[in-house]
Design an enzyme around this catalytic site. Structure first.
Site, mmCIF file in Angstrom:
data_model
loop_
_atom_site.group_PDB
_atom_site.id
_atom_site.type_symbol
_atom_site.label_atom_id
_atom_site.label_comp_id
_atom_site.label_asym_id
_atom_site.label_seq_id
_atom_site.Cartn_x
_atom_site.Cartn_y
_atom_site.Cartn_z
ATOM 1 N N ALA A 125 1.618 -10.517 -0.242
ATOM 2 C CA ALA A 125 2.964 -10.179 0.241
ATOM 3 C C ALA A 125 3.544 -9.021 -0.558
ATOM 4 C CB ALA A 125 3.855 -11.414 0.150
ATOM 5 N N MET A 126 3.397 -7.836 0.012
ATOM 6 C CA MET A 126 3.991 -6.644 -0.590
ATOM 7 C C MET A 126 5.233 -6.243 0.198
ATOM 8 S SD MET A 126 0.570 -4.308 -1.104
ATOM 9 C CE MET A 126 -0.654 -5.002 -0.068
ATOM 10 N N GLU A 245 -8.826 -1.528 0.819
ATOM 11 C CA GLU A 245 -8.087 -2.039 1.984
ATOM 12 C C GLU A 245 -8.124 -0.986 3.108
ATOM 13 O OE1 GLU A 245 -4.210 -3.593 1.041
ATOM 14 O OE2 GLU A 245 -3.622 -3.714 3.150
ATOM 15 N N ARG A 246 -7.983 0.270 2.726
ATOM 16 C CA ARG A 246 -7.965 1.342 3.740
ATOM 17 C C ARG A 246 -9.350 1.559 4.329
ATOM 18 N NH1 ARG A 246 -3.431 4.111 -0.073
ATOM 19 N NH2 ARG A 246 -1.790 2.883 0.900
ATOM 20 N N THR A 368 0.627 3.881 6.481
ATOM 21 C CA THR A 368 0.644 4.568 7.779
ATOM 22 C C THR A 368 -0.148 5.880 7.721
ATOM 23 O OG1 THR A 368 2.629 5.808 7.195
ATOM 24 C CG2 THR A 368 2.967 3.671 8.266
ATOM 25 N N GLU A 370 1.024 8.685 8.233
ATOM 26 C CA GLU A 370 1.847 9.678 7.529
ATOM 27 C C GLU A 370 1.682 9.520 6.007
ATOM 28 O OE1 GLU A 370 3.093 7.625 10.016
ATOM 29 O OE2 GLU A 370 2.779 9.190 11.494
HETATM 30 C C1 FAD Z 1 0.345 -6.646 11.996
HETATM 31 C C2 FAD Z 1 0.777 -6.253 10.609
HETATM 32 C C3 FAD Z 1 0.226 -6.918 9.532
HETATM 33 C C4 FAD Z 1 0.649 -6.598 8.234
HETATM 34 N N1 FAD Z 1 0.146 -7.314 7.172
HETATM 35 C C5 FAD Z 1 0.706 -7.132 5.926
HETATM 36 C C6 FAD Z 1 0.350 -7.982 4.839
HETATM 37 O O1 FAD Z 1 -0.486 -8.889 4.962
HETATM 38 N N2 FAD Z 1 0.974 -7.800 3.647
HETATM 39 C C7 FAD Z 1 1.903 -6.830 3.453
HETATM 40 O O2 FAD Z 1 2.414 -6.721 2.353
HETATM 41 N N3 FAD Z 1 2.237 -5.986 4.472
HETATM 42 C C8 FAD Z 1 1.682 -6.126 5.695
HETATM 43 N N4 FAD Z 1 2.049 -5.303 6.746
HETATM 44 C C9 FAD Z 1 3.049 -4.263 6.516
HETATM 45 C C10 FAD Z 1 2.532 -2.846 6.608
HETATM 46 O O3 FAD Z 1 1.699 -2.534 5.520
HETATM 47 C C11 FAD Z 1 3.776 -1.932 6.716
HETATM 48 O O4 FAD Z 1 4.330 -2.165 7.996
HETATM 49 C C12 FAD Z 1 3.429 -0.478 6.541
HETATM 50 O O5 FAD Z 1 3.036 -0.205 5.219
HETATM 51 C C13 FAD Z 1 4.629 0.433 6.888
HETATM 52 O O6 FAD Z 1 5.789 0.010 6.249
HETATM 53 P P1 FAD Z 1 7.138 -0.207 7.103
HETATM 54 O O7 FAD Z 1 6.794 -1.043 8.259
HETATM 55 O O8 FAD Z 1 8.182 -0.686 6.182
HETATM 56 O O9 FAD Z 1 7.495 1.234 7.649
HETATM 57 P P2 FAD Z 1 8.418 2.328 6.895
HETATM 58 O O10 FAD Z 1 7.960 2.488 5.493
HETATM 59 O O11 FAD Z 1 9.838 1.989 7.152
HETATM 60 O O12 FAD Z 1 8.033 3.631 7.738
HETATM 61 C C14 FAD Z 1 8.680 4.004 8.959
HETATM 62 C C15 FAD Z 1 8.127 5.373 9.382
HETATM 63 O O13 FAD Z 1 8.421 6.328 8.356
HETATM 64 C C16 FAD Z 1 7.228 6.980 7.991
HETATM 65 N N5 FAD Z 1 7.256 7.359 6.567
HETATM 66 C C17 FAD Z 1 7.499 6.554 5.505
HETATM 67 N N6 FAD Z 1 7.411 7.243 4.359
HETATM 68 C C18 FAD Z 1 7.088 8.516 4.713
HETATM 69 C C19 FAD Z 1 6.876 9.739 3.982
HETATM 70 N N7 FAD Z 1 6.922 9.754 2.643
HETATM 71 N N8 FAD Z 1 6.593 10.855 4.685
HETATM 72 C C20 FAD Z 1 6.538 10.840 6.041
HETATM 73 N N9 FAD Z 1 6.734 9.742 6.772
HETATM 74 C C21 FAD Z 1 7.007 8.582 6.125
HETATM 75 C C22 FAD Z 1 6.125 5.974 8.255
HETATM 76 O O14 FAD Z 1 4.872 6.628 8.375
HETATM 77 C C23 FAD Z 1 6.602 5.367 9.560
HETATM 78 O O15 FAD Z 1 6.234 6.214 10.623
HETATM 79 C C24 FAD Z 1 1.605 -5.567 8.040
HETATM 80 C C25 FAD Z 1 2.127 -4.892 9.142
HETATM 81 C C26 FAD Z 1 1.737 -5.227 10.412
HETATM 82 C C27 FAD Z 1 2.354 -4.501 11.563
#
Ligand code: FAD
Length: 382
Positions: A125-126, A245-246, A368, A370
């Site tokens: 859980a991050m 992970e990636r 992501t 990005e």
């Molecule tokens: C099905 C699923 C399973 C998951 N499983 C886990 C899990 O087991 N554990 C866990 O911890 N997380 C998990 N996640 C979370 C996942 O890692 C995050 O959703 C992901 O890292 C993006 O974070 P956010 O959703 O907060 O988007 P945000 O960080 O809010 O990003 C929103 C948008 O802004 C863009 N953005 C952000 N920063 C920048 C930048 N510096 N420059 C340009 N663009 C930027 C992003 O690319 C995106 O398009 C899961 C997500 C999903 C959908």
């Protein structure tokens, strides 16, 4: 193209994985999709076959073979059958490395046998409602109180969160005004600890056989003995484990794109339009030829990265390049393959629709596209 990644041992494991997927997964998959998860007994079955503990030392009931290529084989064999193995990939490839690298002797004795047998399911859980990409922005806290840490906060999008017995929670234990990456700690929160509750099970567009949960922590007393690694050093641990992970996401992307081509070939050979198989149109042949070329290019890049990873030499920017390229390729290829199914491609009863909805998240989680570009750009000095 001929691949030179695997040895005879991997190929024997491939046979085991193939049989397991065909007999124990494929027939039940539609039922698991409806239920939103894979039943616990299946994890235990995989444990009894040695599929969950390959990397765990033998003294704890594992196979003593920490070779990432076994994970690749497992993902490839499930993709070939057009299924996924629920949260197994997250458990083996994302979470287990934290335990393997950072658990002390007492924690190994306590947790490794259950991890190997499939009795203990896990989550990491991050992500929080307010922060995902910016890991250093986490707000969950852990405050020391004698032999315990008191954890407060909320996490979201947690894969396997509903079923997990052990959740590795990343929490802030201190703040350093000069270094926001300092002060994060990994704490293992156990099912049943007072104050730890699971909220909504989130409804997703794809990946239906794995649950994705909201987790809440209110004054959860976590024994100090459940801290993984050193206090305040978790950001470095995340940085160390995120390349794998990636890579793992990229492995799934290439395998699933390959399967989409197989499914499209089969479908277009049997479906007729204007009195002739859809496969006989030049457009179909060209589309599938182009898709196949994309997959082989991605596979070559991926296999190179896997080799580097096995040798301990895969850098964070290279892992980001591989994830970016392979996941974007997966989206292009599966979209083009789906098009060849016509209206049936839009129907969930056809596996191509599942491949399409499952694929979307690959460009989002584990960082992501990005964020991958940010990492790559930094490595270019930008
Ligand atoms: C099905 C699923 C399973 C998951 N499983 C886990 C899990 O087991 N554990 C866990 O911890 N997380 C998990 N996640 C979370 C996942 O890692 C995050 O959703 C992901 O890292 C993006 O974070 P956010 O959703 O907060 O988007 P945000 O960080 O809010 O990003 C929103 C948008 O802004 C863009 N953005 C952000 N920063 C920048 C930048 N510096 N420059 C340009 N663009 C930027 C992003 O690319 C995106 O398009 C899961 C997500 C999903 C959908």
């Amino acid at each position: 193209m001929r691949r030179d990644l695997f040895t005879e041992d991997h190929e024997s494991f491939r046979e085991l994985a193939h049989d397991f997927v065909e007999k124990e997964v494929v027939p039940h998959y539609p039922e698991w999709e409806k239920g939103g998860r894979m039943p616990r007994e299946v994890f235990e079955k995989m444990g009894s076959l040695g599929m969950l503990g390959m990397a765990i030392p033998e003294e704890y009931g594992g196979g003593g073979m920490p070779d990432y290529r076994y994970n690749v084989v497992l993902q490839e064999e499930s993709a070939k059958a057009l299924v996924t193995l629920s949260t197994v990939r997250t458990q083996l490839e994302v979470i287990l490395p934290y335990f393997l690298h950072y658990a002390n002797a007492e924690q190994r004795t306590r947790w490794f046998p259950g991890l190997a047998s499939g009795a203990l399911l896990t989550a990491v859980a991050m992500t929080e409602p307010g922060t995902g990409s910016d890991l250093a922005g986490m707000r969950t806290t852990a405050v020391r109180d004698g032999d315990h840490w008191i954890v407060n906060g909320a996490k979201t999008f947690i894969t396997g969160g509903m079923q997990a017995d052990l959740v590795i929670v990343v929490a802030r234990t201190s703040t350093d005004p000069d270094n926001r990456r300092k002060g994060l700690t990994l704490l293992v929160v156990e099912d049943g600890m007072p104050g730890f509750t699971r909220g909504r099970e989130l409804e997703k567009m794809g990946c239906k056989v794995q649950d994705t949960a909201e987790l809440s922590f209110v004054d959860v007393r976590v024994p100090a003995a459940n801290v993984l690694g050193e206090v305040d050093e978790a950001f470095g641990y995340l940085g160390h484990n995120l390349p794998q992970e990636r890579l793992t996401v990229a492995v799934g992307s290439v395998a699933q794109a390959r399967s989409a081509i197989g499914a499209a070939i089969e479908y277009t050979q049997s479906r007729k339009a204007f009195g002739t198989p859809v496969a006989s149109f030049q457009n179909t042949k060209f589309e599938l030829a182009a898709c196949s070329t994309e997959v082989e290019a991605a596979q070559a890049m991926l296999d190179r990265a896997v080799t580097l990873h096995v040798d301990g030499e895969l850098s964070a920017p290279d892992a980001a390049r591989v994830k970016l390229f392979c996941t974007e390729m997966q989206a292009r290829v599966i979209d083009r393959c789906l098009q060849l199914f016509g209206g049936y491609g839009y129907m969930m009863e056809y596996p191509i629709a599942r491949l399409y909805t499952d694929a979307r998240v690959a460009r989002i989680y584990a960082g992501t596209s990005e964020v991958m570009k940010v990492i790559i750009a930094k490595s270019l000095g930008l």
